[in-house]
Design an enzyme around this catalytic site. Structure first.
Site, short mmCIF file in Angstrom:
data_model
loop_
_atom_site.label_atom_id
_atom_site.label_comp_id
_atom_site.label_asym_id
_atom_site.label_seq_id
_atom_site.Cartn_x
_atom_site.Cartn_y
_atom_site.Cartn_z
N GLU A 1 73.07 24.35 36.42
CA GLU A 1 71.81 24.28 35.70
C GLU A 1 71.94 24.58 34.21
OE1 GLU A 1 69.03 23.21 36.59
OE2 GLU A 1 68.93 23.27 38.78
N SER B 1 51.55 63.65 84.58
CA SER B 1 52.39 64.84 84.81
C SER B 1 53.49 65.02 83.77
CB SER B 1 53.03 64.74 86.20
OG SER B 1 52.04 64.77 87.22
#
Length: 781
Positions: A83, A349
């Site tokens: 680029e 429990s």
């Protein structure tokens, strides 16, 4: 005069430069840089940085924040050399490239090369200009403005995070994860070239939709890199061979409820301007995926609308490694968005281990203390066992491992529900009571509410020397610990849950060494299983989030199998090891019924010898008998002529005997041989004190044979208890059959042939039993 004429151009140049500078300042103030405020949507990652759940940005784009260091150098090479090779040298605009592009446009009548720098591309991303000459001019000015305000590193970061990658995907990290399923740090040469080319035409080059076009664009990048000598011809040739295979972009949904919880916490903790874009969880993505797959695999075994929650916490640092708040986040029929890790439910429990640990620390019991599992009434509260049967005399270890209810309620009554709830709350396990209710005896059977998260944090104490801890879901959350029990009590309770707690009979539980406890709330609404290993504490909840009962669903048959499978799938934690037995814990022989050490018990008072774990070498005596004052050591008087029990006033030649008595509630359950040796004989006629009135069963004689009436499928008998005070409890082979008032008949039904022991006793401990037989019942057709 000549010097004055020479000075004028310099003054003119200075004035023009100053004017242009002032103009630039004015334009910069009037048209500030449109830097993005919403850098990215929030991303929740695991402890290794792997994404768990991604949220779109405010404008609906998917971005994954990334720094230059977190991107593969191969991608940076491909990007810069394809680029903008002069990126680090120009001021934002490359005049040579612009002139070349303009010449090619005039010569060919079309755009051959754009001439844009990376800075200009960032300017176009931030403020897209129209595709006109004026728009190009604005783009150039924005590029110069960017270079004025930002460093090259900051400009590159904007590109890495905002470059268009097709559809709603922006930034190299999001593109790499969305299309290739990997972070940008792991890109190959071919993948780096592919993503470098993609922003040129993101819609046309999407690799998931147009792989051939994407491959051609990639090869163009590769050719440029080879031509410039950035990559060798051999590397480029190998990269060209690689096929373009990409998956359609989709959101990551691992641990969605945990991620949502972290997102909301991050929003509350930070001002809008300082919101985080990446939130690091303590979760492990691989382990989370395993847990979610296991839950999905079990959906076929669950009824509609039933969900499951799982929490896996590492013991050393309290870090949550897996968090599943629902069985299937995609199934709204199972209340997918309800987080059952945090929901307040009845724990059944599961609180019993903490009660027994508290009793150990308070010196009330040791691991083999004698408890009574019999029908009892505690101020009108009459608990029963899950299986509706009773076992009579049991040890602390047996009562806890078998999760018997009556012994637990008995212990809680002696400790105090308020004290129990307060100590749990101090360690982080707060119990929610119904509105207006105070802690009561039902707490130990699930009468208060708590969450799976709180339970897991409390159970961690069993593997951490008694220190409970709050599970940490975020890496930034500090560790919070509190003492719940002593190291000795934690070790004993874990040993009981792991293998029975019998020093004389060690239990081999295999390599997993899992200590676990189940629980079921009233009406089968909640099924629980919580387990502890050296490395992890794991919690499982199964039920309907709306609280509808699931008959037949209880902890042992629904939650416990999943718990054991989870434990088998967990990886080992480096450095985790089992804590040695604390010095305060020792093994010692004790005697029933007194509960003292064998060395401190007279030979005639040791009816049953056991080996127990003691804390600090202390053997607490058996808990006081609620129904008989004076303790368990008692002096009785016997008539030497016929051996019956008398009082000194009744028989002048009565002989005293010092005996160890069993608690009155337990005498009906004693083995006949034990009762014959150690229970005082019946009272001689006319010699029993008035307070010792006996209870007697009438309506059926010992040894009777019951048969069904003609045409009936069951045998029926009406029995009555005479001499009872208060409610009479009726048991059939140790299982509670019902209750009646004194002197009132009670009807019993028998549907099976065989021998039966019928027992009746009242609240004062008086009892009687009858052995009978049932026959003549035909099997069902």
């Amino acid at each position: 005069m000549a010097n004055r004429r020479v000075a004028w151009p310099w003054r003119w140049l200075f004035a023009v430069t100053l004017l242009l500078g002032l103009l630039a300042l004015v334009l910069d103030r009037c048209f500030p840089l449109p830097l993005p405020r919403d850098e990215a949507g929030l991303v929740v990652v695991d402890r290794h940085g792997r994404p768990l759940r991604q949220y779109p940005s405010a404008e609906g784009m998917w971005r994954h924040p990334v720094t230059q260091e977190a991107v593969s150098p191969l991608y940076l090479q491909a990007l810069i050399h394809y680029e903008d090779r002069w990126f680090y040298h120009h001021p934002g605009v490359n005049p040579v490239a612009l002139l070349r592009a303009a010449w090619q446009w005039m010569r060919h009548g079309r755009i051959v090369s754009g001439g844009s720098t990376l800075t200009m591309q960032v300017a176009r991303i931030l403020a897209p200009p129209p595709r006109t000459l004026l728009g190009k001019t604005r783009q150039i000015l924005r590029a110069l403005q960017l270079e004025w305000h930002l460093s090259k590193r900051e400009i590159l970061a904007l590109y890495l995070n905002h470059a268009p990658m097709g559809g709603i995907v922006e930034g190299v990290e999001m593109a790499s994860r969305a299309y290739l399923g990997k972070p940008a740090a792991e890109l190959s040469h071919a993948e780096a070239a592919l993503l470098a080319a993609l922003p040129q035409a993101p819609s046309r080059l999407r690799p998931d939709r147009s792989p051939l076009a994407a491959m051609r664009a990639r090869d163009k990048v590769l050719a440029r890199l080879a031509a410039h000598g950035v990559w060798s011809d051999q590397v480029v040739a190998d990269a060209r061979i690689e096929q373009v295979i990409a998956q359609p972009p989709r959101a990551h949904w691992l641990a969605p409820l945990a991620a949502e919880r972290l997102r909301q916490a991050a929003r509350r903790a930070a001002a809008p301007a300082g919101r985080k874009r990446v939130v690091a969880a303590t979760l492990d993505a691989r382990l989370q995926a395993i847990v979610e797959r296991m839950l999905l695999d079990r959906l076929g075994q669950l009824p509609p609308k039933v969900s499951t929650a799982v929490l896996v916490m590492e013991n050393t640092d309290l870090a949550v490694r897996a968090y599943a708040g629902s069985a299937d986040f995609g199934d709204n029929g199972r209340f997918a968005h309800v987080d059952m890790v945090r929901a307040i439910r009845s724990p059944g429990s599961t609180l019993k281990p903490f009660l027994y640990a508290m009793a150990l620390d308070q010196g009330l019991v040791h691991s083999e203390s004698l408890l009574a599992d019999t029908p009892q009434s505690f101020g009108g509260y009459q608990p029963g066992n899950f299986q509706a049967a009773f076992s009579g005399p049991v040890s602390v270890a047996d009562a806890l491992q078998r999760s018997l209810n009556v012994p637990a309620v008995d212990l809680l009554d002696r400790i105090g529900p308020e004290r129990f709830a307060t100590q749990l709350a101090a360690a982080g396990l707060r119990l929610r009571m119904p509105r207006g209710a105070a802690p009561n005896l039902s707490l130990i059977l699930g009468g208060g509410g708590t969450s799976l998260e709180a339970l897991v944090g409390a159970y961690r104490a069993l593997a951490a020397g008694g220190m409970a801890g709050a599970p940490r879901l975020s890496l930034e959350t500090p560790r919070r610990e509190a003492r719940l029990m002593s190291p000795g009590a934690a070790w004993i309770v874990r040993d009981i849950l792991e293998g029975g707690g019998r020093p004389d009979r060690p239990f081999q539980s295999g390599p997993l060494q899992l200590a676990w406890k189940t629980g079921t709330s009233f009406g089968f609404r909640d099924a629980w299983a919580v387990g502890v290993t050296d490395s992890y504490t794991i919690g499982v909840w199964v039920g309907r989030p709306d609280g509808t009962p699931n008959p037949g669903f209880f902890g042992a048959n629904v939650a416990a199998p999943l718990l054991k499978d989870l434990v088998a799938a967990l990886p080992a934690v480096p450095g985790a090891r089992r804590a040695p037995r604390p010095a305060a814990v020792g093994a010692e022989a004790i005697c029933w019924p007194l509960g003292l050490t064998a060395a401190a018990t007279a030979a005639g008072h040791c009816h049953e010898r056991r080996t127990a774990w003691l804390l600090h070498g202390t053997a607490p005596p058996t808990l006081p008998d609620r129904n008989r004052s004076g303790g368990l050591v008692e002096t009785v008087w016997l008539d030497p002529r016929h051996g019956l029990r008398v009082t000194p006033a009744c028989a002048a030649d009565a002989v005293p005997h010092v005996v160890a008595r069993w608690p009155l509630w337990l005498e009906p359950w004693l083995d006949p041989a034990v009762a014959a040796r150690h229970v005082p004989p019946r009272w001689a006629p006319g010699c029993a004190p008035e307070v010792a009135t006996t209870l007697r069963i009438v309506g059926v004689a010992p040894g009777s044979l019951l048969r069904p009436a003609a045409g009936r499928l069951q045998a029926t008998v009406d029995v009555t208890a005479l001499g009872a005070a208060g409610v009479v409890f009726w048991l059939r082979d140790g299982e509670l059959a019902g209750q009646s008032m004194p002197g009132q008949p009670f009807r019993l039904h028998f549907s099976r042939n065989g021998r039966v022991r019928l027992t009746a006793f009242d609240g004062g401990g008086r009892f009687d039993h009858v052995d009978l037989a049932v026959g003549g019942i035909l099997p069902p057709p």
